[in-house]
Design a protein around this motif. Structure first.
Motif, mmCIF file in Angstrom:
data_model
loop_
_atom_site.group_PDB
_atom_site.id
_atom_site.type_symbol
_atom_site.label_atom_id
_atom_site.label_comp_id
_atom_site.label_asym_id
_atom_site.label_seq_id
_atom_site.Cartn_x
_atom_site.Cartn_y
_atom_site.Cartn_z
ATOM 1 N N LEU A 41 3.366 1.267 4.024
ATOM 2 C CA LEU A 41 2.374 0.855 5.034
ATOM 3 C C LEU A 41 2.634 0.474 6.152
ATOM 4 C CD1 LEU A 41 0.635 -1.340 2.446
ATOM 5 C CD2 LEU A 41 -0.488 0.385 3.558
ATOM 6 N N ARG A 65 -0.278 0.597 8.852
ATOM 7 C CA ARG A 65 -1.578 0.595 8.292
ATOM 8 C C ARG A 65 -1.596 -0.871 7.383
ATOM 9 N NH1 ARG A 65 -4.440 5.399 8.704
ATOM 10 N NH2 ARG A 65 -6.535 4.344 8.005
ATOM 11 N N GLU A 66 -2.851 -1.353 6.855
ATOM 12 C CA GLU A 66 -2.943 -2.365 6.078
ATOM 13 C C GLU A 66 -3.565 -2.124 4.802
ATOM 14 O OE1 GLU A 66 -1.991 -5.527 6.842
ATOM 15 O OE2 GLU A 66 -1.545 -4.936 9.072
ATOM 16 N N LEU A 78 -8.269 6.764 3.268
ATOM 17 C CA LEU A 78 -6.802 6.527 3.002
ATOM 18 C C LEU A 78 -6.192 6.317 1.677
ATOM 19 C CD1 LEU A 78 -4.136 5.871 4.938
ATOM 20 C CD2 LEU A 78 -4.655 3.494 4.708
ATOM 21 N N ASP A 117 -4.047 10.273 4.954
ATOM 22 C CA ASP A 117 -5.305 9.933 5.738
ATOM 23 C C ASP A 117 -6.578 10.939 5.478
ATOM 24 O OD1 ASP A 117 -4.382 11.980 7.255
ATOM 25 O OD2 ASP A 117 -4.271 11.023 9.041
ATOM 26 N N GLU A 175 -7.212 -1.217 4.023
ATOM 27 C CA GLU A 175 -7.535 0.033 4.444
ATOM 28 C C GLU A 175 -7.577 1.143 3.502
ATOM 29 O OE1 GLU A 175 -6.397 1.105 8.567
ATOM 30 O OE2 GLU A 175 -4.931 -0.831 8.281
#
Length: 217
Positions: free
Chosen positions: A47, A52-53, A2, A19, A56
């Motif tokens: 994000l 997503r965080e 990521l 990704d 990650e």
């Protein structure tokens, strides 16, 4: 994988997530005076859009310029801070390469961004992935014979249509394009630039040569 990509070398304050296969989110605002205010909200929006965080993220991609002093530093410092906090690598790419990649042009062309002072940052390309000259800064009239007849992308080309006679989009940088280019290069094992600013000239702000002498009465 990521990747978090950032670029603030132009008026486009842009962030994107990739990704390894595709761009999963991107946020871009165009404002030449508010890079510091707009970049972190752009990252946050990307994000959230991707679901997503930050934890990650496995790598940071950052445009190293060329670009004006203040705006360019915002992206590079932010990239360094994220990399340190997450303990992930930072991959530097020439900002002009991102615009070239986004153009998708298959053949010789030029990328030109606005360098202010009636100048442009520019470079020549054989195709969307292959830069053939180092990035440079010049007045458009000084390079007219070197870019004559070539397609040209970027805001700098659109500002000087008499020189860049085949000016076209994209006008602004895309962190999504920068991230996609980085993903390709990572897969191919290609080296990246150091995440250091590519200024090409001294900053507009100068230290005064003669200080006013103040003596006590």
């Amino acid at each position: 994988m990521l990747l978090l990509a950032l670029d603030t070398a132009t008026p486009a304050v842009t962030a994107a997530l990739h990704d390894g296969d595709t761009v999963v989110a991107e946020s871009t605002s165009v404002d030449a005076r508010r890079h510091g205010e707009l970049l972190l909200p752009a990252v946050d929006r990307a994000l959230k859009e991707a679901g997503r965080e930050l934890a990650e993220v496995t790598g940071i991609v950052v445009g190293v310029g060329p670009g004006p002093y203040t705006g360019l530093r915002v992206g590079l410092v932010t990239a360094a801070a994220f990399a340190s906090a997450l303990d992930v690598p930072v991959h530097g790419l020439c900002t002009l390469d991102g615009l070239a990649y986004a153009s998708g042009i298959d053949g010789p062309f030029v990328v030109a961004t606005d360098a202010r002072r009636k100048e442009v940052y520019w470079a020549r390309y054989d195709d969307a992935r292959t830069r053939t000259t180092d990035a440079a800064v010049d007045r458009p009239a000084e390079i007219a014979d070197r870019v004559a007849g070539l397609p040209a992308v970027g805001a700098g080309a659109l500002l000087y249509p008499d020189v860049f006679t085949d000016a076209r989009g994209p006008e602004h940088q895309s962190a999504g394009a920068l991230a996609s280019l980085a993903a390709e290069r990572l897969a191919a094992g290609v080296d990246f630039l150091d995440p250091r600013p590519l200024y090409l000239r001294r900053p507009d702000a100068q230290v005064p040569k003669n200080y006013k002498v103040v003596t006590p009465k």
